[in-house]
Design a protein around this motif. Structure first.
Motif, PDB file in Angstrom:
ATOM      1  N   ILE A   1       4.380   9.000  -5.204  1.00 56.83           N
ATOM      2  CA  ILE A   1       3.832  10.072  -6.040  1.00 56.83           C
ATOM      3  C   ILE A   1       2.321   9.932  -6.129  1.00 56.83           C
ATOM      4  CG2 ILE A   1       3.777  10.982  -8.399  1.00 56.83           C
ATOM      5  CD1 ILE A   1       6.743  10.116  -8.620  1.00 56.83           C
ATOM      6  N   ASP A   2       1.868   8.694  -6.332  1.00 56.70           N
ATOM      7  CA  ASP A   2       0.425   8.445  -6.435  1.00 56.70           C
ATOM      8  C   ASP A   2      -0.309   8.829  -5.149  1.00 56.70           C
ATOM      9  OD1 ASP A   2       0.845   7.509  -8.978  1.00 56.70           O
ATOM     10  OD2 ASP A   2       0.805   5.378  -8.406  1.00 56.70           O
ATOM     11  N   SER A   3       0.320   8.599  -4.008  1.00 57.97           N
ATOM     12  CA  SER A   3      -0.331   8.888  -2.723  1.00 57.97           C
ATOM     13  C   SER A   3      -0.247  10.357  -2.340  1.00 57.97           C
ATOM     14  CB  SER A   3       0.311   8.056  -1.608  1.00 57.97           C
ATOM     15  OG  SER A   3       1.603   8.555  -1.302  1.00 57.97           O
ATOM     16  N   GLY A   4       0.635  11.092  -3.000  1.00 57.31           N
ATOM     17  CA  GLY A   4       0.832  12.491  -2.646  1.00 57.31           C
ATOM     18  C   GLY A   4       1.933  12.711  -1.636  1.00 57.31           C
ATOM     19  N   ALA A   5       2.581  11.648  -1.192  1.00 59.73           N
ATOM     20  CA  ALA A   5       3.716  11.803  -0.276  1.00 59.73           C
ATOM     21  C   ALA A   5       4.819  12.634  -0.940  1.00 59.73           C
ATOM     22  CB  ALA A   5       4.251  10.438   0.138  1.00 59.73           C
TER      23      ALA A   5
ATOM     24  N   PRO B   1       0.823  -1.208   0.000  1.00 59.82           N
ATOM     25  CA  PRO B   1       0.000   0.000   0.000  1.00 59.82           C
ATOM     26  C   PRO B   1       0.858   1.259   0.000  1.00 59.82           C
ATOM     27  CG  PRO B   1      -0.811  -1.591   1.597  1.00 59.82           C
ATOM     28  CD  PRO B   1       0.503  -2.111   1.110  1.00 59.82           C
ATOM     29  N   SER B   2       0.412   2.264  -0.758  1.00 55.16           N
ATOM     30  CA  SER B   2       1.124   3.533  -0.803  1.00 55.16           C
ATOM     31  C   SER B   2       0.914   4.294   0.485  1.00 55.16           C
ATOM     32  CB  SER B   2       0.607   4.376  -1.975  1.00 55.16           C
ATOM     33  OG  SER B   2       0.739   3.664  -3.180  1.00 55.16           O
ATOM     34  N   PRO B   3       1.977   4.864   1.044  1.00 58.72           N
ATOM     35  CA  PRO B   3       1.828   5.607   2.278  1.00 58.72           C
ATOM     36  C   PRO B   3       1.181   6.967   2.035  1.00 58.72           C
ATOM     37  CG  PRO B   3       4.057   5.819   1.480  1.00 58.72           C
ATOM     38  CD  PRO B   3       3.354   4.844   0.567  1.00 58.72           C
ATOM     39  N   SER B   4       0.472   7.489   3.017  1.00 60.94           N
ATOM     40  CA  SER B   4      -0.050   8.843   2.920  1.00 60.94           C
ATOM     41  C   SER B   4       1.075   9.814   3.219  1.00 60.94           C
ATOM     42  CB  SER B   4      -1.164   9.047   3.949  1.00 60.94           C
ATOM     43  OG  SER B   4      -0.618   8.992   5.259  1.00 60.94           O
ATOM     44  N   LYS B   5       0.828  11.110   2.939  1.00 61.65           N
ATOM     45  CA  LYS B   5       1.854  12.100   3.212  1.00 61.65           C
ATOM     46  C   LYS B   5       2.147  12.193   4.709  1.00 61.65           C
ATOM     47  CE  LYS B   5       3.478  16.446   1.437  1.00 61.65           C
ATOM     48  NZ  LYS B   5       3.353  17.353   0.324  1.00 61.65           N
ATOM     49  N   GLU B   6       1.114  12.033   5.516  1.00 61.84           N
ATOM     50  CA  GLU B   6       1.318  12.085   6.964  1.00 61.84           C
ATOM     51  C   GLU B   6       2.174  10.915   7.433  1.00 61.84           C
ATOM     52  OE1 GLU B   6      -1.541  12.463   5.392  1.00 61.84           O
ATOM     53  OE2 GLU B   6      -1.820  14.612   5.741  1.00 61.84           O
ATOM     54  N   GLU B   7       1.921   9.729   6.883  1.00 58.85           N
ATOM     55  CA  GLU B   7       2.696   8.554   7.263  1.00 58.85           C
ATOM     56  C   GLU B   7       4.159   8.708   6.867  1.00 58.85           C
ATOM     57  OE1 GLU B   7      -0.666   5.016   6.869  1.00 58.85           O
ATOM     58  OE2 GLU B   7       0.469   5.656   5.127  1.00 58.85           O
ATOM     59  N   ALA B   8       4.384   9.417   5.769  1.00 66.22           N
ATOM     60  CA  ALA B   8       5.754   9.579   5.272  1.00 66.22           C
ATOM     61  C   ALA B   8       6.608  10.427   6.195  1.00 66.22           C
ATOM     62  CB  ALA B   8       5.746  10.202   3.876  1.00 66.22           C
ATOM     63  N   GLN B   9       5.995  11.189   7.110  1.00 68.71           N
ATOM     64  CA  GLN B   9       6.773  12.016   8.013  1.00 68.71           C
ATOM     65  C   GLN B   9       7.507  11.192   9.066  1.00 68.71           C
ATOM     66  OE1 GLN B   9       7.320  15.203   7.698  1.00 68.71           O
ATOM     67  NE2 GLN B   9       6.000  15.416   5.912  1.00 68.71           N
ATOM     68  N   GLY B  10       6.985   9.989   9.365  1.00 70.61           N
ATOM     69  CA  GLY B  10       7.636   9.143  10.344  1.00 70.61           C
ATOM     70  C   GLY B  10       7.419   9.660  11.760  1.00 70.61           C
ATOM     71  N   ASP B  11       7.900   8.901  12.756  1.00 76.94           N
ATOM     72  CA  ASP B  11       7.791   9.345  14.133  1.00 76.94           C
ATOM     73  C   ASP B  11       8.939   8.752  14.932  1.00 76.94           C
ATOM     74  OD1 ASP B  11       7.131   6.678  14.462  1.00 76.94           O
ATOM     75  OD2 ASP B  11       4.988   7.062  14.630  1.00 76.94           O
ATOM     76  N   GLY B  12       9.107   9.259  16.131  1.00 70.98           N
ATOM     77  CA  GLY B  12      10.171   8.758  16.989  1.00 70.98           C
ATOM     78  C   GLY B  12      11.527   9.271  16.548  1.00 70.98           C
ATOM     79  N   ASP B  13      12.581   8.622  17.019  1.00 71.46           N
ATOM     80  CA  ASP B  13      13.939   9.018  16.685  1.00 71.46           C
ATOM     81  C   ASP B  13      14.298   8.494  15.294  1.00 71.46           C
ATOM     82  OD1 ASP B  13      14.272  10.281  19.125  1.00 71.46           O
ATOM     83  OD2 ASP B  13      14.946   8.439  20.103  1.00 71.46           O
ATOM     84  N   ILE B  14      14.390   9.385  14.358  1.00 69.04           N
ATOM     85  CA  ILE B  14      14.688   9.007  12.971  1.00 69.04           C
ATOM     86  C   ILE B  14      15.969   9.702  12.532  1.00 69.04           C
ATOM     87  CG2 ILE B  14      13.876   9.079  10.579  1.00 69.04           C
ATOM     88  CD1 ILE B  14      11.027   9.177  11.658  1.00 69.04           C
ATOM     89  N   SER B  15      16.825   8.952  11.888  1.00 71.66           N
ATOM     90  CA  SER B  15      18.045   9.531  11.325  1.00 71.66           C
ATOM     91  C   SER B  15      18.198   9.064   9.880  1.00 71.66           C
ATOM     92  CB  SER B  15      19.271   9.135  12.157  1.00 71.66           C
ATOM     93  OG  SER B  15      19.445   7.733  12.145  1.00 71.66           O
ATOM     94  N   LEU B  16      18.664   9.958   9.038  1.00 68.20           N
ATOM     95  CA  LEU B  16      18.868   9.664   7.619  1.00 68.20           C
ATOM     96  C   LEU B  16      20.273  10.057   7.218  1.00 68.20           C
ATOM     97  CD1 LEU B  16      15.530  11.194   6.238  1.00 68.20           C
ATOM     98  CD2 LEU B  16      16.050   8.741   6.427  1.00 68.20           C
ATOM     99  N   VAL B  17      20.748   9.432   6.138  1.00 68.88           N
ATOM    100  CA  VAL B  17      22.034   9.795   5.547  1.00 68.88           C
ATOM    101  C   VAL B  17      21.780  10.180   4.091  1.00 68.88           C
ATOM    102  CG1 VAL B  17      24.347   9.033   4.928  1.00 68.88           C
ATOM    103  CG2 VAL B  17      23.293   8.208   7.048  1.00 68.88           C
ATOM    104  N   MET B  18      22.276  11.334   3.694  1.00 66.66           N
ATOM    105  CA  MET B  18      22.141  11.804   2.317  1.00 66.66           C
ATOM    106  C   MET B  18      23.519  12.124   1.759  1.00 66.66           C
ATOM    107  SD  MET B  18      19.956  15.051   0.879  1.00 66.66           S
ATOM    108  CE  MET B  18      20.361  15.797  -0.703  1.00 66.66           C
ATOM    109  N   SER B  19      23.785  11.645   0.533  1.00 61.84           N
ATOM    110  CA  SER B  19      25.085  11.863  -0.094  1.00 61.84           C
ATOM    111  C   SER B  19      24.937  12.666  -1.376  1.00 61.84           C
ATOM    112  CB  SER B  19      25.758  10.521  -0.405  1.00 61.84           C
ATOM    113  OG  SER B  19      26.110   9.838   0.776  1.00 61.84           O
ATOM    114  N   TRP B  20      25.931  13.475  -1.644  1.00 61.74           N
ATOM    115  CA  TRP B  20      25.954  14.248  -2.890  1.00 61.74           C
ATOM    116  C   TRP B  20      27.388  14.536  -3.298  1.00 61.74           C
ATOM    117  CZ3 TRP B  20      24.354  16.178   1.814  1.00 61.74           C
ATOM    118  CH2 TRP B  20      25.106  17.237   2.368  1.00 61.74           C
TER     119      TRP B  20
END
Length: 457
Positions: A145-149, A51-70
């Motif tokens: 994209i379909d869900s609007g996230a 199932p596609s996540p909603s935009k609200e679900e895409a925000q996540g919760d709790g302690d979240i960490s991400l790594v982004m490279s460029w």
């Protein structure tokens, strides 16, 4: 930028991208084998999409960490880091940024892919996206994209299509750009030389000779593959044999001959003066004096004008124009500077998707990034940003819209498997010709023979 101009740019892209979509399936043997991908957007073992996540679900919760490279330059690094810090302040999500120069970046990505440890969000190049998809390294963003996230309301479908491979969207456009010639406008102005768009090769050579004779600065035109591709488009011949074979090496002699003559006649830089591994060391902005510096240099991204200007010596203005060619319309093309992609190693795809949505659609974010990666994909962001751009960035955006967009042809499709090997061969051949160790005829033969070796007759 007015909406009408942005709309015109996107409409032109729709035709420009048609070829690329047909060819967006090439694989890469240098990449690790495909592995089962993680994330809510991936297909289940039964083949059905989760199932596609909603935009609200895409925000996540709790302690979240991400790594982004460029990859990029110091200007991009500083602006991206500042934007990510703002995102962390607003959301409580920790984002670790990883910044590399071009060569180091792809070496790191290759090593990370082999170890199943790719960063969550990857800045991706158009030339590599199909290979990373084929090896299972990227998440399909279509459900988001379909869900609007990921909000694509203000992104033209033609722009969105550029990130598609096998009819699924794997990359969100970070910016639109095009190949260009950066030049030392302070030097040319001091000589009373007007640099016009769409110069012929003969006109360029005449200017290059005059600049060298009067100042000692030389041209840096043929040290990158960008010019060979640009030149080949004008001739209607392929830069890679797999695209559309030619019967002889002879068509390629001309471009190697331009380098050979330029070095012999003294108006083109020799290889010992050329370091394009980083903008800060490019001979246009770095050197001990005119004898080791360039008055112009080829670059694959007009969006890098600000970074070149920031790296230039005090009092030097950097201009941009088209590369010399026999057929401007055929040579010119619009392109994608980079994509933002989510890796299949990402542990929290929803959170990564939310960050990409913010990078693409947040005016506040893009007021920090300031179109350094190119014309924003969102027309709403582009319109909001236009009045805030400094003179240099506005000049780069104007170049894309009013010089290239009105006089261009479809961009080349993604390069096939083996192209990196051909590029390495080309670099060695250009260096050999530049040092006088090989003739233009010999270099053209070896280049052609390498294509035959890679893709057959």
């Amino acid at each position: 930028m007015k909406k009408s101009k942005k709309r015109m740019l996107a409409m032109a892209l729709s035709a420009a991208m048609a070829m690329s979509l047909l060819a967006g399936c090439s694989g890469g043997s240098d990449n690790p084998p495909a592995k089962e991908s993680s994330g809510a957007a991936q297909e289940s073992k039964s083949g059905e999409n989760t199932p596609s996540p909603s935009k609200e679900e895409a925000q996540g919760d709790g302690d979240i960490s991400l790594v982004m490279s460029w990859w990029g330059n110091q200007t991009r690094n500083e602006r991206t880091t500042k934007a990510l810090n703002l995102y962390s302040e607003q959301t409580g999500i920790s984002v670790e940024g990883q910044f590399y120069q071009w060569d180091d970046y792809w070496n790191k990505m290759s090593t990370s892919a082999a170890g199943n440890s790719l960063p969550d969000i990857i800045q991706m190049d158009y030339a590599y996206i199909a290979q990373y998809v084929d090896s299972g390294e990227l998440i399909d963003l279509t459900p988001y994209i379909d869900s609007g996230a990921i909000d694509t309301t203000n992104i033209e479908s033609s722009v969105l299509e550029t990130g598609k491979v096998n009819d699924k969207v794997y990359g969100m456009v970070a910016g639109l750009t095009c190949v260009c010639l950066f030049y030392n406008k302070t030097v040319t102005d001091s000589l009373g030389i007007e640099i016009k768009n769409n110069m012929t090769i003969d006109e360029f050579v005449d200017i290059a000779k005059e600049v060298t004779d009067k100042t000692g600065y030389r041209a840096n035109l043929i040290s990158r593959s960008s010019y060979l591709s640009y030149w080949a488009r004008a001739k209607g011949i392929p830069i890679v044999e797999a695209a559309s074979p030619v019967d002889s090496y002879e068509p390629y002699v001309e471009v190697f001959k331009l380098l050979e003559d330029g070095v012999k006649e003294g108006w083109h830089l020799t290889p010992d003066c050329i370091d394009s591994s980083a903008i800060e060391t490019d001979p246009l902005v770095y050197g001990s004096g005119p004898e080791t510096m360039a008055w112009c240099t080829v670059n694959g991204g007009s969006n890098l004008l600000t970074s070149f200007q920031d790296s230039a010596p005090e009092g030097v203005e950097i201009g941009l124009t088209t590369l010399p060619t026999s057929n401007p319309k055929a040579s010119n093309s619009l392109g994608v500077s980079q994509f933002f992609c989510v890796s299949s190693d990402c542990k929290d795809v929803d959170a990564a998707v939310a960050l990409i949505d913010w990078l693409i659609n947040s005016t506040e974010c893009n007021e920090i990034l300031l179109a350094e990666r190119g014309v924003p994909a969102s027309s709403l962001v582009a319109d909001a940003l236009s009045p805030q751009l400094n003179e240099t960035t506005a000049k780069a955006m104007d170049y894309v819209v009013n010089v290239i967009e009105v006089n261009c042809s479809p961009m080349d499709p993604p390069t096939p498997d083996g192209s990196s090997e051909l590029s390495s061969t080309l670099a060695k051949l250009q260096e050999a010709v530049g040092y006088g160790e090989m003739s233009a005829d010999e270099a053209a033969q070896e280049y052609y023979n390498k294509m035959i070796e890679l893709w057959g007759e």
